[in-house]
Design an enzyme around this catalytic site. Structure first.
Site, PDB file in Angstrom:
ATOM      1  N   HIS A 146      -3.551   9.263   1.442  1.00 37.79           N
ATOM      2  CA  HIS A 146      -3.567   8.022   0.664  1.00 37.79           C
ATOM      3  C   HIS A 146      -4.973   7.725   0.178  1.00 37.79           C
ATOM      4  CE1 HIS A 146      -5.269   5.206   3.856  1.00 37.79           C
ATOM      5  NE2 HIS A 146      -5.184   6.363   4.480  1.00 37.79           N
TER       6      HIS A 146
ATOM      7  N   CYS B 130      -3.289   2.961  -5.471  1.00 36.11           N
ATOM      8  CA  CYS B 130      -2.672   3.883  -4.516  1.00 36.11           C
ATOM      9  C   CYS B 130      -1.263   4.299  -4.929  1.00 36.11           C
ATOM     10  CB  CYS B 130      -2.675   3.277  -3.113  1.00 36.11           C
ATOM     11  SG  CYS B 130      -1.883   1.661  -2.994  1.00 36.11           S
TER      12      CYS B 130
ATOM     13  N   HIS C 175       0.873  -1.174   0.000  1.00 38.98           N
ATOM     14  CA  HIS C 175       0.000   0.000   0.000  1.00 38.98           C
ATOM     15  C   HIS C 175       0.912   1.225   0.000  1.00 38.98           C
ATOM     16  CE1 HIS C 175      -3.492   2.449   0.616  1.00 38.98           C
ATOM     17  NE2 HIS C 175      -2.988   2.983   1.712  1.00 38.98           N
TER      18      HIS C 175
END
Length: 159
Positions: A35, A113, A23
């Protein structure tokens, strides 16, 4: 450039090691990151969920780094600085803050992401995870074709 648990500086990309994938977040200072995350109220709405596959929608969130980590390890990873010129830190941070709270389309292949944070830092989207996966699939396809070709040749030879 990409050292484990290095103290992040504003504008740095943070790579968080989840089970099976990474991530990504953008460090903005004072222990906060921005994010992509699942929308609030989404089942298992944490940054570690597989919301990308089912939902197709993400929300830009500003949260404490420790909360986004969820106990996982991370590293500062600005390794693309060798390929792309980072934007000025002030531009990176202000652009990211302007997006907080916005819903965005999400695609694990083209709008994930990592694409999000690299667009903020460099002004262009890039995802090494996708590139690596495509390369792996390509390698498996070549190996598969070679095995199939060899099998066909052996069967033909045996006749």
């Amino acid at each position: 450039m990409a050292s484990p648990q290095q103290e992040p500086k504003p504008g740095d990309l943070i790579e968080i090691f989840r089970l099976g994938y990474e991530h990504w977040a953008l460090y903005i200072g004072d222990d906060y990151v921005i994010h992509l995350a699942p929308p609030d109220g989404y089942p298992a709405a944490s940054s570690s969920s597989a919301f990308s596959v089912a939902g197709g929608i993400a929300v830009v969130k500003q949260e404490l780094l420790k909360d986004v980590l969820e106990g996982c390890k991370y590293r500062v990873n600005n390794s693309l600085d060798r390929r792309f010129e980072p934007l000025p830190v002030g531009v990176i941070i202000s652009s990211a803050k302007e997006l907080v709270g916005q819903k965005m389309k999400y695609s694990i292949v083209s709008r994930n992401c990592e694409h999000f944070v690299t667009k903020l830092r460099y002004g262009r989207s890039h995802c090494q995870q996708v590139e690596n996966a495509v390369a792996d699939v390509g390698a498996f396809a070549i190996i598969g074709a070679a095995v199939a070709g060899c099998s066909f040749a052996i069967m033909k030879y045996q006749k």
